[in-house]
Design an enzyme around this catalytic site. Structure first.
Site, mmCIF file in Angstrom:
data_model
loop_
_atom_site.group_PDB
_atom_site.id
_atom_site.type_symbol
_atom_site.label_atom_id
_atom_site.label_comp_id
_atom_site.label_asym_id
_atom_site.label_seq_id
_atom_site.Cartn_x
_atom_site.Cartn_y
_atom_site.Cartn_z
ATOM 1 N N LYS A 22 0.774 -1.265 -0.009
ATOM 2 C CA LYS A 22 -0.035 0.088 0.153
ATOM 3 C C LYS A 22 0.719 1.293 0.091
ATOM 4 C CE LYS A 22 -2.642 2.621 3.646
ATOM 5 N NZ LYS A 22 -1.390 3.403 4.113
ATOM 6 N N ASN A 23 1.778 1.284 0.904
ATOM 7 C CA ASN A 23 2.701 2.480 1.067
ATOM 8 C C ASN A 23 3.556 2.982 -0.147
ATOM 9 O OD1 ASN A 23 1.396 2.895 3.437
ATOM 10 N ND2 ASN A 23 3.190 2.102 4.679
ATOM 11 N N ARG A 92 -5.055 10.474 2.945
ATOM 12 C CA ARG A 92 -3.729 11.336 3.299
ATOM 13 C C ARG A 92 -3.138 11.389 1.818
ATOM 14 N NH1 ARG A 92 -1.092 14.673 6.378
ATOM 15 N NH2 ARG A 92 1.057 14.588 6.359
ATOM 16 N N CYS A 116 -5.689 8.687 8.142
ATOM 17 C CA CYS A 116 -6.096 8.208 9.529
ATOM 18 C C CYS A 116 -5.511 9.477 10.398
ATOM 19 C CB CYS A 116 -5.150 7.007 9.752
ATOM 20 S SG CYS A 116 -6.011 5.516 9.075
ATOM 21 N N PRO A 122 1.422 17.386 9.960
ATOM 22 C CA PRO A 122 1.518 18.725 8.950
ATOM 23 C C PRO A 122 1.968 18.206 7.635
ATOM 24 C CG PRO A 122 3.212 18.472 10.811
ATOM 25 C CD PRO A 122 2.253 17.363 10.877
ATOM 26 N N ILE A 123 2.108 19.369 6.890
ATOM 27 C CA ILE A 123 2.419 19.242 5.339
ATOM 28 C C ILE A 123 3.711 20.321 5.290
ATOM 29 C CG2 ILE A 123 0.626 17.838 4.387
ATOM 30 C CD1 ILE A 123 -0.364 20.551 3.357
ATOM 31 N N ASP A 124 4.320 20.931 6.370
ATOM 32 C CA ASP A 124 4.801 22.100 5.857
ATOM 33 C C ASP A 124 6.102 21.763 5.230
ATOM 34 O OD1 ASP A 124 5.308 20.815 8.335
ATOM 35 O OD2 ASP A 124 6.907 21.910 8.806
ATOM 36 N N LEU A 125 6.545 20.493 5.539
ATOM 37 C CA LEU A 125 7.928 20.167 4.692
ATOM 38 C C LEU A 125 7.760 19.948 3.216
ATOM 39 C CD1 LEU A 125 9.286 17.494 7.343
ATOM 40 C CD2 LEU A 125 10.150 19.962 6.889
ATOM 41 N N ASP A 305 3.582 1.917 11.703
ATOM 42 C CA ASP A 305 2.714 1.244 11.326
ATOM 43 C C ASP A 305 2.456 -0.019 11.928
ATOM 44 O OD1 ASP A 305 2.185 3.277 9.587
ATOM 45 O OD2 ASP A 305 2.513 2.253 7.689
ATOM 46 N N ILE A 327 7.173 8.740 16.144
ATOM 47 C CA ILE A 327 6.507 9.261 14.897
ATOM 48 C C ILE A 327 5.219 10.147 14.914
ATOM 49 C CG2 ILE A 327 6.214 9.044 12.372
ATOM 50 C CD1 ILE A 327 9.040 7.977 13.191
ATOM 51 N N ARG A 397 -8.864 0.061 4.258
ATOM 52 C CA ARG A 397 -7.861 1.008 3.443
ATOM 53 C C ARG A 397 -6.571 0.383 3.213
ATOM 54 N NH1 ARG A 397 -6.109 5.557 6.827
ATOM 55 N NH2 ARG A 397 -4.898 5.858 4.710
HETATM 56 C C1 UD1 Z 1 4.344 7.987 7.814
HETATM 57 C C2 UD1 Z 1 5.479 7.015 7.996
HETATM 58 C C3 UD1 Z 1 5.414 5.989 6.990
HETATM 59 C C4 UD1 Z 1 3.971 5.495 7.026
HETATM 60 C C5 UD1 Z 1 3.011 6.292 6.912
HETATM 61 C C6 UD1 Z 1 1.698 5.593 7.005
HETATM 62 C C7 UD1 Z 1 7.584 7.652 9.173
HETATM 63 C C8 UD1 Z 1 9.015 8.207 9.353
HETATM 64 N N1 UD1 Z 1 6.759 7.604 8.395
HETATM 65 O O1 UD1 Z 1 4.511 8.551 6.740
HETATM 66 O O2 UD1 Z 1 6.358 5.052 7.351
HETATM 67 O O3 UD1 Z 1 4.099 4.346 6.028
HETATM 68 O O4 UD1 Z 1 3.045 7.226 7.882
HETATM 69 O O5 UD1 Z 1 1.374 5.292 8.474
HETATM 70 O O6 UD1 Z 1 7.458 6.488 9.961
HETATM 71 N N2 UD1 Z 1 6.092 15.901 9.431
HETATM 72 C C9 UD1 Z 1 6.232 17.148 9.611
HETATM 73 N N3 UD1 Z 1 5.915 18.270 8.607
HETATM 74 C C10 UD1 Z 1 5.611 17.545 7.423
HETATM 75 C C11 UD1 Z 1 5.502 15.876 7.288
HETATM 76 C C12 UD1 Z 1 5.666 15.290 8.375
HETATM 77 O O7 UD1 Z 1 6.435 17.831 10.674
HETATM 78 O O8 UD1 Z 1 5.636 18.310 6.307
HETATM 79 C C13 UD1 Z 1 6.465 14.986 10.787
HETATM 80 C C14 UD1 Z 1 4.898 14.214 11.159
HETATM 81 O O9 UD1 Z 1 4.291 15.088 11.887
HETATM 82 C C15 UD1 Z 1 5.334 13.093 11.714
HETATM 83 C C16 UD1 Z 1 6.950 12.965 11.050
HETATM 84 O O10 UD1 Z 1 7.372 13.974 10.474
HETATM 85 O O11 UD1 Z 1 5.743 13.310 13.226
HETATM 86 C C17 UD1 Z 1 6.586 11.462 10.118
HETATM 87 O O12 UD1 Z 1 5.855 12.071 8.902
HETATM 88 P P1 UD1 Z 1 5.956 11.718 7.547
HETATM 89 O O13 UD1 Z 1 7.108 10.497 7.004
HETATM 90 O O14 UD1 Z 1 5.905 12.867 6.626
HETATM 91 O O15 UD1 Z 1 4.679 10.821 7.290
HETATM 92 P P2 UD1 Z 1 3.892 10.018 6.409
HETATM 93 O O16 UD1 Z 1 4.505 10.216 4.962
HETATM 94 O O17 UD1 Z 1 2.430 9.894 6.639
#
Ligand code: UD1
Length: 442
Positions: A22-23, A92, A116, A122-125, A305, A327, A397
């Site tokens: 899935k991922n 997402r 979920c 956040p999506i700032d990055l 996960d 995380i 999902r």
């Molecule tokens: C995350 C998991 C991924 C998993 C997916 C679904 C990690 C590192 N990532 O990916 O393995 O398959 O969930 O459950 O384990 N963050 C920010 N700003 C951003 C984006 C992220 O601060 O713009 C922070 C998030 O709050 C979080 C961390 O970075 O604490 C991990 O985020 P990210 O890897 O981006 O999450 P997903 O891509 O959802």
């Protein structure tokens, strides 16, 4: 409320074949729109997030069809850069279409992503990275608008190796002018797989051993066919299902090289693991013990996960365990539900202390997200008596035919009849007239 009923206490025995990841598939489905042609994804899982992605692709004007277990996407005739709210807000991964639409059309308009609820996501990055490539991005209360006819390669250092941000930047950079370097990029296997998928389309991408990704923008991409790796999280879930019931479950098509941290943790609990070619068997008949500290971390660490399914296992392990979730801050929601089943769990911030008990007891519980739903299903399988899980549909999902597979392993599960639409999707049958079409072939 709709729920699933599990009569637990039966050891599971047998073999499971893994679905595609899935991922890995979700960012690729966004990547399909990068070029005006056909992308084929072999072993595509028939899960709800894929079904929702198909709707999203169709809303953009793509033609999508199945060829057996291969999903084909023809993005020749994209007719809009706007993602409808009711589709984008369902998952997402819709955020990944931001980078892909910018790359293909130089414009994007999409709602804030759903998915979920695991705490602040956040999506700032993502936005910082795309802005560095030259995109102008405006955020309003309801949507994100972005423009950037000519994105230009640049150096981007992520302050956290975010999986989603790395994917979004990759998708946008493939068609940008010049070279993009992503430093401190995520190293999850799904990132490597997205790079391979894009390379198969003709993209020029290199991953350096230190984790940097270098993308040289290329104007022309080509039709592609990609074989998806097996799902490492689903693999872990089935191994845990075998162990937690005191049974013996074999998983075929194991993605061994991506599961070292998980296998190490399982061994530490005393679960017996036997490798046989491409298969792995987990044997929980001798019981299992707690873990001093289980910490989630970016890859190659233990995946967030699988933290909830592990919490179920540790709830019935010999001794005391500690879990630290690094995380997502709200990924302990199932603790309260496991407590209803008799589990002894104390939460303090990002940590959970779990004193194992021999057996959970059936109860009425509620799932709030995908992996939590899987964890509660495992709890129901372990527990004495009947467990009723509402909100169990989140599991669709990410898991293909999970209840059918568990029943084949010997689980006693009673389920409400699945909707006609879902049944048609999972079996690859054409949907009824009047519903949005997902054409099935072969
Ligand atoms: C995350 C998991 C991924 C998993 C997916 C679904 C990690 C590192 N990532 O990916 O393995 O398959 O969930 O459950 O384990 N963050 C920010 N700003 C951003 C984006 C992220 O601060 O713009 C922070 C998030 O709050 C979080 C961390 O970075 O604490 C991990 O985020 P990210 O890897 O981006 O999450 P997903 O891509 O959802």
């Amino acid at each position: 409320m709709e729920c699933i009923e599990i009569r637990g206490g039966k050891p599971l025995y047998g073999t499971v074949k893994l679905q595609g990841s899935k991922n890995a598939v979700l960012p690729m489905l966004a990547g399909c729109i990068l070029h005006p042609g056909v992308s084929r994804l072999e072993h595509c899982p028939r899960i709800r997030d894929v079904q929702d992605s198909i709707r999203l692709l169709e809303a953009l004007g793509c033609r999508v069809w199945w060829e057996g277990s291969c999903l084909a996407v023809d993005a020749s005739r994209i007719c809009t850069w706007k993602i409808p709210e009711e589709i984008g807000a369902r998952m997402r991964s819709s955020i990944l279409f931001l980078g892909a639409l910018l790359g293909r059309l130089g414009k994007a308009c999409l709602p804030y992503p759903g998915g979920c609820v695991l705490g602040a996501r956040p999506i700032d990055l993502h936005l910082e990275g795309l802005r560095k490539l030259g995109a102008r991005i405006e955020e309003s209360a309801s949507c994100i608008r972005a423009e950037g006819e000519r994105l230009r390669g640049t150096e981007i250092s992520l302050r956290f190796p975010s999986v989603g941000a790395t994917e979004n930047i990759l998708l946008a950079a493939v068609l940008a002018d010049g070279e993009t370097v992503i430093r401190n990029a995520a190293r999850e296997p799904e990132i490597g797989e997205l790079c391979r998928f894009l390379q198969e389309k003709g993209a020029d991408i290199r991953i350096l051993p230190e984790g940097e990704i270098i993308i040289r923008g290329s104007a022309r991409l080509q039709d592609s066919r990609h074989e998806l790796a097996a799902d490492r999280i689903v693999a872990g879930t089935y191994l845990l299902a075998g162990a937690v019931t005191g049974g013996r479950v074999t998983v075929e098509r194991m993605p061994f090289s991506h599961m070292e941290a998980v296998c190490e943790v399982l061994k530490e609990t005393g679960i017996k693991l036997e490798k046989n070619g491409a298969s792995l068997t987990a044997d929980g008949s001798g019981g299992y013990c707690g873990i001093e500290l289980l910490e989630t971390a970016p890859y190659p660490g233990f995946p967030t996960d699988l933290q909830s399914p592990m919490m179920t296992l540790l709830s019935t392990a010999r001794g005391t365990s500690r879990i630290r979730e690094n995380i997502f801050e709200s990924r302990f929601k199932i603790a309260r539900q496991l407590q209803r089943m008799g589990a002894d769990i104390t939460l303090t911030g990002r940590e959970a202390i779990i004193c194992g008990i021999p057996k959970l007891r059936g109860a009425e519980v509620e799932a709030f997200e995908l992996r939590g739903a899987a964890a509660l299903v495992l709890a129901g399988l372990q527990a004495g008596g009947v467990t009723k899980i509402s909100g169990y549909r989140y599991i669709y999902r990410g898991y293909e035919q999970i209840f059918e597979s568990l029943k084949e392993l010997g689980a006693d599960i009673r389920q409400e009849p699945v909707s006609q639409r879902r049944a048609a999707f999972v079996k690859g049958l054409p949907e009824q007239a009047g519903t949005q079409s997902v054409t099935a072939k072969g």
